[in-house]
Design a protein around this motif. Structure first.
Motif, short mmCIF file in Angstrom:
data_model
loop_
_atom_site.label_atom_id
_atom_site.label_comp_id
_atom_site.label_asym_id
_atom_site.label_seq_id
_atom_site.Cartn_x
_atom_site.Cartn_y
_atom_site.Cartn_z
N ILE A 135 0.89 -1.19 0.24
CA ILE A 135 0.09 -0.05 -0.11
C ILE A 135 0.88 1.30 -0.04
N ASP A 136 0.63 2.22 -1.00
CA ASP A 136 1.30 3.46 -1.01
C ASP A 136 0.53 4.44 0.00
N VAL A 137 1.04 5.15 0.82
CA VAL A 137 0.71 6.10 1.92
C VAL A 137 0.72 7.24 1.39
N PHE A 138 0.19 8.21 1.17
CA PHE A 138 0.59 9.75 1.18
C PHE A 138 -0.48 10.34 2.25
N ALA A 139 0.62 11.28 3.02
CA ALA A 139 -0.21 11.74 4.18
C ALA A 139 0.13 13.14 3.93
N MET A 140 -1.00 14.14 3.97
CA MET A 140 -0.78 15.56 3.89
C MET A 140 -1.35 16.29 5.10
N PRO A 141 -0.58 17.33 5.75
CA PRO A 141 -1.07 18.01 6.94
C PRO A 141 -2.33 18.85 6.37
N LEU A 142 -3.25 18.91 7.27
CA LEU A 142 -4.35 20.00 7.07
C LEU A 142 -4.22 21.27 7.86
N GLU A 143 -3.72 22.28 7.11
CA GLU A 143 -3.18 23.50 7.60
C GLU A 143 -3.93 24.56 6.98
N PRO A 144 -5.23 25.22 7.68
CA PRO A 144 -5.75 26.34 7.21
C PRO A 144 -4.97 27.55 7.10
N GLU A 145 -4.20 27.47 8.30
CA GLU A 145 -3.17 28.79 8.27
C GLU A 145 -1.80 28.14 8.42
N PRO A 146 -0.69 28.85 7.85
CA PRO A 146 0.56 28.44 8.04
C PRO A 146 0.87 28.07 9.73
#
Ligand code: F6P
Length: 766
Positions: A135-146
């Motif tokens: 399984i290839d896992v791509f994780a992205m932070p959810l950042e409404p503001e920096p």
């Protein structure tokens, strides 16, 4: 089998090369597959990133809600399709908020990627495995503001297809590598077998045959590498050279056993003669002459075959040589009995000189012997002259020689070797006086046919005188045949053709050929090495022979030697092949002989005139085609000329043997020279490798000179080698040993009546 190890060697080499190629191609393929795999994964991740960005705003918004509501909000959007397994949304503390159905089954495997994303604040790509599925896992932070992370969005892809594709590619590559390996092995094995193994195998087989079977075949042609091929040629040549050297050495060893030496003859003579029997040689010509020249006494060795041949025999065996003292200082150089020991510098035997008056010498030697018997026995178209007065002197002189022999023997016993036509009556004179003496007569000149002999008014007396010998020797069988024919026609005697014997008044004479020969030059006091080279250089400079091909003649100046014919052949040679002008010189070493006889005196003058005419015709710029050197040349000079000359010409119109031909052959240690030889010289029977000529045929003679000049080195060498071996083997010691052996074997039976010149029963049968 010879082929198996060679095949294994080829196979090993093939596999080695295939392994190298396989490893190289394999690692390249591996790299290629990996690169493709990474590209595929990158594609998946790029897609995941796109998908994540599309969902991020909704997910960020939903996280503002409590977990249950947020889950309700997101749930329908988190499902996957085909390779996209689905999405998951996490709180920053790692609590799962919502996930697609499939992803929820392995959401616990995503925790590490989530926490890393939170920690770094950046996208994370990770790999997980669930129930064997990659399984290839791509994780992205959810950042409404920096700097404010509200959660983490995870996109999961099933990448089984990428792994499958990579595996498939690897299998494919593996298959081709295998094919390539097999192909390589086959090609390498085939190529090495054809190019190296098989030719080397053939080469080894050929070498084995050359080594063991003495085959003459050329080396195999398919041998790889020019160097190896040329080495092979050389190897073959050295094998053959080694073998022929071996053969030559063993032939030389056999040859050495066959060669008669001075010591061997000495031992043999003692055995053949017995302790108490002395050896006596009697001839007209003496071996050493004392002559006055410019007020000084000079010791001269006279020219001619008799001295050349007999001196080494006497040196070997010792004894007494009785001969006419013809030198003008001979009396002053002998004791009262006419004796002296010779050779002067190394005395080995006694020379007993017989003194003749001037009239005796004139009548016996110049007259009867050389104006009568000499032309009678030689078919040289010279009319024999027989004078009654000469015959009287001949008889008287023969008696003197016989008396000298008897005087030397005294009361002892001896074997007497009478030499030549000057002393034809001596055997019977001796036999009459001392029947028990062993008497041999050697006739150095040809014997004519019976018709020719009948010219001689004193023929019966001559024959009867000769038949006093127990053994009569001639050079050739043909001379023996003619002699017996003559006896048969001229004398009342009994002939035994089976044993070649004549019985006259109860005394038996045996008749046999003994081809005479020469002594090796190595035993004579002539310069060798540097001294010889210096002597040759001086002679060349003196006679302008530096740059030319030298042909040589060495003769007593005698009309039987065919000297005008020889000069004319040289003239014709230069006429036909003028390119040899300036490049070819014929040197004639002519020893004046019997000059009290007008025919001989005239002959010298005739030859000088002819040489002059020919020289005048061709000469230019100091070069002359003929150098006619009239003088008595000593042995050292003759030897130096023989070593220098590329050719020797013997053109006798008739000759018993001609020892010059053999002397020249014996003087060729390098087997270099060419011999041109008259078919009318006895030597032509033994020296068949000479260029045989009829001296009367000028065209043929000139062509033979040209053939000799142009003969290639290999043929020259081969011909001369065969002749030199024959001369070495059949040398003068062998001749003497054969004669003494045969003489010792004859029974000395006294004749019933006188055998001398006045033999009453002698008759001429017409
Ligand atoms: O060849 C015949 C022969 O008598 C030889 O025996 C001798 O060597 C030669 O001639 C020389 O002849 P002469 O003694 O007359 O100089």
């Amino acid at each position: 089998m010879a082929g198996r190890p060679q095949l294994a060697r080829s196979l090993r080499l093939g596999f080695l090369i295939a392994a190298i190629i396989g490893a190289t191609v394999g690692s390249l393929a591996w790299r290629q597959v990996n690169q493709e795999r990474h590209t595929d994964l990158d594609d998946v991740n790029r897609r995941a990133q796109v998908l994540a960005r599309q969902l991020a705003p909704a997910a960020t918004k939903a996280l503002e809600l409590p977990n249950a509501e947020a889950r309700e909000e997101l749930k329908p959007r988190l499902r996957g399709y085909r390779v996209l397994l689905g999405y998951a949304v996490f709180r920053p503390d790692g609590v799962l908020v919502a996930a697609g159905d499939t992803v929820s089954e392995f959401s616990d495997r995503l925790e590490a990627a989530v926490s890393r994303t939170v920690r770094t604040g950046a996208d994370t790509i990770a790999r997980a495995r669930f129930q064997g599925t990659p399984i290839d896992v791509f994780a992205m932070p959810l950042e409404p503001e920096p700097g404010v992370i509200r959660g983490v969005l995870v996109v999961a892809h099933d990448v089984t297809f990428i792994d499958d594709r990579a595996t498939g590619r690897l299998v494919q590559f593996g298959f081709w590598i295998l094919i390539l390996t097999l192909l390589t092995v086959t090609l390498v094995v085939g190529a090495t077998w054809l190019t190296y193994e098989r030719p080397l195998h053939t080469l080894a087989e050929w070498m084995r045959r050359v080594r063991t079977e003495n085959v003459k075949e050329a080396p195999p042609t398919g041998v790889p590498s020019a160097l190896l091929r040329s080495e092979t040629d050389r190897l073959a040549a050295s094998f053959r050279a080694a073998r022929s050297t071996g053969q030559r050495l063993s032939q030389a060893a056999m040859h050495a056993e066959q060669v008669w030496t001075r010591d061997r003859l000495r031992a043999h003579a003692i055995a053949a003669l017995g302790e108490d029997r002395q050896l006596i040689v009697v001839s007209n010509r003496e071996p050493y002459m004392h002559q006055l020249q410019d007020g000084k006494v000079r010791t001269i060795v006279p020219a001619g075959g008799l001295v050349t041949a007999l001196d080494p025999v006497l040196r070997a065996c010792g004894g007494v040589w009785i001969a006419h003292g013809a030198g003008d200082a001979d009396r002053d150089n002998a004791d009262a009995g006419g004796r002296l020991t010779v050779p002067p510098d190394d005395p080995r035997y006694t020379l007993r000189r017989v003194w003749l008056t001037r009239e005796e010498e004139q009548g016996y030697y110049y007259g009867f012997a050389n104006e009568g018997l000499w032309p009678l026995c030689h078919l040289a178209h010279e009319r024999p002259v027989f004078r009654a007065s000469d015959w009287e002197y001949y008889r008287r002189a023969n008696q003197r020689f016989a008396d000298a022999v008897l005087d030397e023997i005294g009361g002892g016993s001896a074997a007497v070797l009478v030499q030549d036509y000057q002393l034809a009556l001596v055997p019977a004179l001796l036999k009459a006086a001392r029947p028990e003496l062993q008497i041999g007569l050697f006739w150095h000149i040809p014997w004519p046919n019976p018709e020719a002999f009948r010219i001689c008014p004193y023929g019966p007396e001559i024959l009867a005188g000769m038949l006093g010998a127990d053994l009569l020797g001639f050079h050739l069988q043909q001379h023996c045949n003619s002699f017996l024919d003559t006896v048969d026609r001229v004398l009342e005697s009994r002939l035994d053709w089976d044993h070649f014997a004549v019985e006259l008044k109860g005394h038996v004479s045996h008749v046999q050929p003994f081809p005479i020969s020469v002594q090796p030059w190595s035993e004579r006091k002539v310069p060798g090495g540097e001294e010889l080279a210096a002597q040759i250089a001086v002679l060349k400079a003196e006679h302008k022979l530096g740059e030319v091909y030298v042909a040589l003649g060495v003769d007593r100046i005698d009309y039987t030697k065919g000297l005008p014919e020889r000069f004319r052949a040289v003239d014709r040679f230069l006429e036909l092949w003028p390119e040899y002008r300036q490049r070819f010189t014929f040197v004639e070493l002519g020893a004046p002989s019997r000059t009290h006889i007008p025919r001989y005196r005239d002959h010298i003058a005739e030859l000088e005139k002819l040489a002059d005419e020919i020289n005048w015709k061709h000469q230019s710029d100091g070069w002359k085609p003929i150098r006619f050197l009239v003088a008595h040349h000593d042995a050292a000079t003759v030897h130096a000329f023989m070593r220098m000359a590329s050719m020797c010409i013997v053109s006798s119109l008739h000759d018993g043997m001609n020892l010059v031909a053999k002397e020249y052959v014996a003087a060729q240690p390098e087997r270099e020279g060419v011999l041109v030889l008259s078919e009318f010289a006895g030597a032509a029977r033994e020296l068949a490798d000479a260029l045989i000529v009829n001296p009367y045929d000028t065209e043929q003679f000139a062509a033979a000179i040209r053939a000799g000049v142009e003969m290639d080195a290999a043929e020259r060498h081969a011909r001369m080698d065969r002749m030199a071996r024959a001369v070495e083997e059949h040398n003068i010691y062998r001749w003497a040993a054969a004669f003494l052996t045969r003489l010792a074997a004859t029974r000395t039976v006294a004749a019933a009546g006188p055998l001398t010149a006045a033999a009453p029963d002698a008759r001429i049968v017409s």
